[in-house]
Motif scaffolding. Structure first.
Motif, PDB file in Angstrom:
ATOM      1  N   ARG A  82       0.753  -1.237   0.001  1.00  0.00           N
ATOM      2  CA  ARG A  82      -0.090   0.087   0.045  1.00  0.00           C
ATOM      3  C   ARG A  82       0.926   1.209   0.028  1.00  0.00           C
ATOM      4  NH1 ARG A  82      -4.991   0.184   3.657  1.00  0.00           N
ATOM      5  NH2 ARG A  82      -5.331   2.118   2.384  1.00  0.00           N
ATOM      6  N   PRO A  86      -1.113   2.824  -5.110  1.00  0.00           N
ATOM      7  CA  PRO A  86      -2.371   3.218  -4.768  1.00  0.00           C
ATOM      8  C   PRO A  86      -3.458   2.016  -4.979  1.00  0.00           C
ATOM      9  CG  PRO A  86      -2.008   4.124  -6.974  1.00  0.00           C
ATOM     10  CD  PRO A  86      -0.782   3.058  -6.534  1.00  0.00           C
ATOM     11  N   ALA A 158       0.142  -0.659  -9.554  1.00  0.00           N
ATOM     12  CA  ALA A 158      -0.540   0.642  -9.719  1.00  0.00           C
ATOM     13  C   ALA A 158      -1.313   0.747 -10.836  1.00  0.00           C
ATOM     14  CB  ALA A 158       0.472   1.571  -9.667  1.00  0.00           C
TER      15      ALA A 158
END
Length: 196
Positions: A82, A86, A158
């Protein structure tokens, strides 16, 4: 003669009493032997069930600890993920270039407002973590977490998975319903076993 009758009567009463006492004792002995066998069978059955219950409790405890360890490991791995990727990205509908007069020098154009087609999309990292939370096993989502990928090379995590928050909400509703059904079945099973 009366004395003979009286002694015969006393002998008969003594024989009858002795026979009754002997029969009663024999019956008690037979009943006690039968009861001892039944008690022994019940004791064996209780011992067997106790061993089975102890084994079931040990299995549950071992599996529970294993599951807690797996989820703790996943949580640690996903907390790190994390920080690097994102959970959502904005997916924009393709824009057509606008034709018009050239911008005046020194003027800064603010970003255009989001298109009506802009929708936050879950990243592959979010899908990977979602699936891991459901199964307790870290498995790749697309190229995110694929076997053989270098630890730092998770730029793919991502990227958009193509799933919206509405898709995640639908999946959560299905999972919550399944969990509620399981809870209801287990409660009925517990009630049945407790009533046994």
């Amino acid at each position: 003669m009366a004395a003979q009758l009286l002694s015969a009567l006393l002998i008969a009463i003594a024989l009858l009493g002795g026979g009754y006492w002997w029969g009663h004792t024999a019956t008690d002995n037979a009943w006690q032997a039968k009861q001892a066998k039944e008690d022994q069978a019940v004791s064996k059955a209780i011992d067997k069930e106790t061993k089975r219950a102890d084994q079931a409790a040990a299995n549950y405890l071992r599996e529970h600890i294993d599951q807690e360890d797996r989820y703790a490991e996943l949580d640690s791995k996903y907390q790190t993920l994390r920080k690097r990727a994102p959970l959502v990205v904005a997916a924009r509908a393709p824009r057509t270039p606008e034709c018009g007069p050239a911008q005046a020098p020194g003027r800064v154009e603010l970003p255009a407002a989001a298109d009506a087609g802009d929708v936050p999309r879950l990243t592959l990292a979010a899908v990977r973590m979602w699936n891991g939370a459901l199964t307790g096993v870290d498995s790749p989502a697309g190229a995110c977490g694929a076997a053989g990928a270098a630890e730092g090379a998770d730029a793919a995590c991502a990227e958009s998975a193509g799933l919206s928050l509405a898709d995640a909400w639908f999946n959560q509703a299905v999972n919550a319903k399944s969990c509620a059904e399981d809870r209801q079945r287990y409660q009925h099973l517990i009630d049945f076993l407790n009533g046994k």
